[in-house]
Design a protein around this motif. Sequence first.
Motif, PDB file in Angstrom:
ATOM      1  N   ALA A 117      30.372  46.408  35.815  1.00  0.00           N
ATOM      2  CA  ALA A 117      29.208  46.615  36.678  1.00  0.00           C
ATOM      3  C   ALA A 117      29.434  45.987  38.046  1.00  0.00           C
ATOM      4  N   ILE A 118      30.071  44.805  38.068  1.00  0.00           N
ATOM      5  CA  ILE A 118      30.349  44.138  39.349  1.00  0.00           C
ATOM      6  C   ILE A 118      31.224  45.037  40.225  1.00  0.00           C
TER       7      ILE A 118
ATOM      8  N   VAL B  55      29.282  48.129  41.498  1.00  0.00           N
ATOM      9  CA  VAL B  55      28.407  47.828  42.647  1.00  0.00           C
ATOM     10  C   VAL B  55      29.232  47.702  43.911  1.00  0.00           C
ATOM     11  N   ASN B  56      30.389  46.977  43.796  1.00  0.00           N
ATOM     12  CA  ASN B  56      31.220  46.767  44.986  1.00  0.00           C
ATOM     13  C   ASN B  56      31.772  48.097  45.517  1.00  0.00           C
TER      14      ASN B  56
ATOM     15  N   LEU C 170      32.601  38.013  43.727  1.00  0.00           N
ATOM     16  CA  LEU C 170      32.604  38.108  42.262  1.00  0.00           C
ATOM     17  C   LEU C 170      33.760  38.948  41.717  1.00  0.00           C
ATOM     18  N   PRO C 171      34.134  40.057  42.337  1.00  0.00           N
ATOM     19  CA  PRO C 171      35.352  40.750  41.868  1.00  0.00           C
ATOM     20  C   PRO C 171      36.587  39.850  41.920  1.00  0.00           C
TER      21      PRO C 171
ATOM     22  N   ALA D 103      29.918  43.550  32.045  1.00  0.00           N
ATOM     23  CA  ALA D 103      29.413  42.887  33.256  1.00  0.00           C
ATOM     24  C   ALA D 103      30.412  43.032  34.397  1.00  0.00           C
TER      25      ALA D 103
ATOM     26  N   SER E 203      36.501  37.587  38.964  1.00  0.00           N
ATOM     27  CA  SER E 203      36.884  38.326  37.751  1.00  0.00           C
ATOM     28  C   SER E 203      38.398  38.477  37.670  1.00  0.00           C
TER      29      SER E 203
END
Lengths: 104, 501
Positions: B67-68, B71-72, B51-52, B64, B55
């Motif tokens: 936040a991704i 978390v990573n 997901l990064p 959002a 992005s």
Amino acid sequence: MGSASKKAWIGLAALQGGLALAAILILALTPPAFGRYLLVPLNGQPISDALLQQQLLDRRGPGPLPGSLIVDGHSAGVAETLRAHGILMLAAPALICGHIERTA
Amino acid sequence: MDELRKLRLHGVQLLTACGWVCTVALLGLALTFDLKNEALAVGASILMNALPTLSAMRRRYDLATSAIFGVNAAVQPALLVYLLQGHPWQMEGHMYFFVGLAALTLLCDWRPIAVAVAVIAAHHLLLGYVVPEWVFLGSGDLPRVLVHALAVSLVLGLLGPVMVRMGRLFVAQADARAESERSADSAFEALAAARVAEGNAEAERTKRQAAERLANADAHRDELLAIAATFESSVAHIVQSVASAAQQLEKAAHDMHRFAHEAGEQSASAASEAESASRNAVKVSTGVSELSHSITAIATDAGKQAELGETARSSSATGESVIRTLTERTSNIETFVGLIDSVASQTNLLALNASIESARAGDAGAGFAVVAAEVKALAEKARDAAGQITSLVSDVDAGADEADAAIGQVSRAMAELSEAAGRMRQEIEDQRTVAAMIERSAVENASGADLIAQRIGEVAKSASEAVLLSDEVQASSASLSRVADGLKAATSEFLTKLRAA
């Protein structure tokens, strides 16, 4: 479009958090090389003592799930054999299964 | 796009790259130290980077996305700690939680840091209960987990305000830049307006000056005419003088060109003649040198001749002396011949007496008479021989006298010849001296002729340069003449306009 995209990205952010949680849980439940394990029968049948003795596992008591057992031993080659008998071998969470006293 | 957003998008790309670097590092560590469960850890790392990466590819940043990345940034160090489970370096792996928090400053936002801190604290607390050995080497406990949670919370407490402040600074900086650009535009507009106003003022000033000139034109006209007359008289005179001087200069240059050309030709001819004279002088010098050599050879021969004459004269003197001695000896021979003749006469007389005595003796003296006759005959023969000797001596004496006379003549001739040879040698010596003087003089003449030819060549070169110089002077004078004509025309035109003004 902007609002929908924003919602989608919020969902993706939640997915990232879920992936992180899943990864941590999977890693946490992966059986270690030796120690305490939680054996969960997937077919609902009880786990026989003969199988435990054959795999050099010591019974410690019943597990939190129906039919499950808490055992001590080694996991090398054991997890695959138990999976063939419909039994899932997991690491025993200390919160549920208690701490293991290590001697070495 | 404002500066803060550009910075955060740049941070998104950098953090994505860092995530993949973590994946590669986990794989490298597992292979290097033969760590367990590397496939799960590396697979989870790849999954967390998905997901990064999305992005970064979409160039998106919002809550959002932050936040991704938060978390990573918490999960990648956790995977490292999990991979080091049971390894002595497991505790050191926790340091990379702080590295992850520091890396999130690239986003210049406090929110991903807060997410990361929350995830780190939560999963430490959770795993501290569920699988404590997974978190710490040996058994974990709540105080240690709380210490870790406190530490990461303090990081948030420090970095959070800094991020907020930095974001505000970027926004303020962007606003200030925009305001500055607006001010610059206003300044440009004001500058354009000022230039228009200045142009209007300049036009107005030009009109005013024109009006003033018209007002003062009549007053200045008479003065201008007077100035024009004075200027015409002075300038016309100067122009005429310049034109006349230019013509004279051109004529002089033409004459100088002709003279220089003639001088060059004459110099060339003189140089040729001087070279010819030099060659002749060299020939004379060579001939005189050969003559001197010949005279020297003749002098040598004359010397030899004088020496031979002297030798001949000496030899003739010796012959004369010998002949004189021979004459003396001849006289002695005549004396001896007289003695022999006397002895022969006495012997003849004695023989006669003997014959007489023998005749007296008769027959007994017959034999004696024969001897006496024989003696007498011998005496006659001796007398005849003496006569012959006398005759021969006389002949010898006469020949000696003739030889003496001849040798005397030869000796005198030799003496005269030697004397003549000596005079000739002296004269030849004098001739050789004169020839050497002539040779030196010829050599000096040749050298002088060369020098003359060289000097004449320089004169010819100077004449050639004078021709070129005279050409330049002629061209310059022609140009000066044209300038004078132009000046005259310009002056005339200027005066015409000045009077018409």
